[in-house]
Design an enzyme around this catalytic site. Structure first.
Site: not given
Ligand code: URA
Length: 240
Positions: A106
């Protein structure tokens, strides 16, 4: 193999930039089959020519593999009208190599992100069939408990119907306001760590990926820095 420009070919090792290769050629330190190369544009077949730099054979690499320590604020995409992508953290010469992130972190997640142009192996690393472990360090609101660990281990189904495979939750610190844990997943659904922890009423405050398969995040890499994977590391990924 197809003939390629010497600067491109030698820079593919990750040891020298194209500019450095040009300087090495000017200094007569690059030999092709024993003969000093005259220009960076000269072409050679990496499959049959012996190319040396400072007397040492060059190990040609067909594919590029990088480990990036992703900072928050960058999208795991190759291009995006909405903001900076992880490719913006690379120098122009690497951006030309058609690299893409192996899976997504993310925008606000930090840590280990692999970038490559080797589609087949990247695909395999992401496929749930191969069970490649991804380990995250998470800071969450609220107190994590042994019941939360059991819910992870059992495999939970989220309110929106997403069935998660059994996963690991190792509590590092548990306080009334905040807790810290390592989360281990063998799949990678959208926002999965955040969704699983939110499901338990412990929303994520901070998330960092610290390992993928047998590759830990290199502690020598500051946020925003990258390095080439070694041949041994890429071989390790192939064994998966
Ligand atoms: N899980 C998440 O919620 N975000 C990420 O960036 C990676 C795994």
């Amino acid at each position: 193999m197809e003939k390629q420009r010497l600067d491109k070919l030698i820079a593919s090792t990750g040891r020298w930039s194209r500019r450095e290769v040009k300087a090495l050629i000017r200094q007569g330190r690059v030999l092709v089959d024993g003969v000093p190369a005259r220009s960076a544009e000269e072409k050679a077949d990496p499959g049959s020519a012996e190319i040396t730099v400072n007397g040492r054979p060059v190990e040609y690499r067909r594919w590029t593999w990088l480990m990036l320590n992703k900072p928050a604020g960058y999208l795991s995409a190759t291009e995006d009208g909405r903001g900076a992508t992880v490719l913006d953290l690379l120098p122009p010469e690497l951006r030309k190599r058609d690299l893409f992130p192996v899976g997504r972190l993310d925008k606000d997640t930090e840590g280990l992100l692999l970038l490559t142009n080797e589609g087949l192996l990247a695909h395999r690393l992401l496929s749930p069939k191969y069970h490649v472990e991804k380990v995250y360090y998470a800071r969450v609101a609220g107190r994590l408990t042994e019941a939360d660990c059991r819910a992870f281990a059992a495999g939970m189904t989220l309110a929106d119907g997403l069935a998660c495979q059994p996963a690991g939750l190792e509590i590092l610190a548990a306080g009334e306001e905040e807790s810290q844990a390592h989360v281990t997943l063998r799949e990678g659904k959208f926002h999965q760590v955040k969704r699983m922890l939110a499901h338990l009423g412990k929303p994520v405050l901070y998330l960092e990926r610290i390992r993928m398969g047998n590759l830990p995040l290199d502690p020598a890499l500051s946020r925003g820095e990258y390095r080439f994977l070694t041949d041994k590391e890429v071989e390790g990924l192939r064994k998966i």
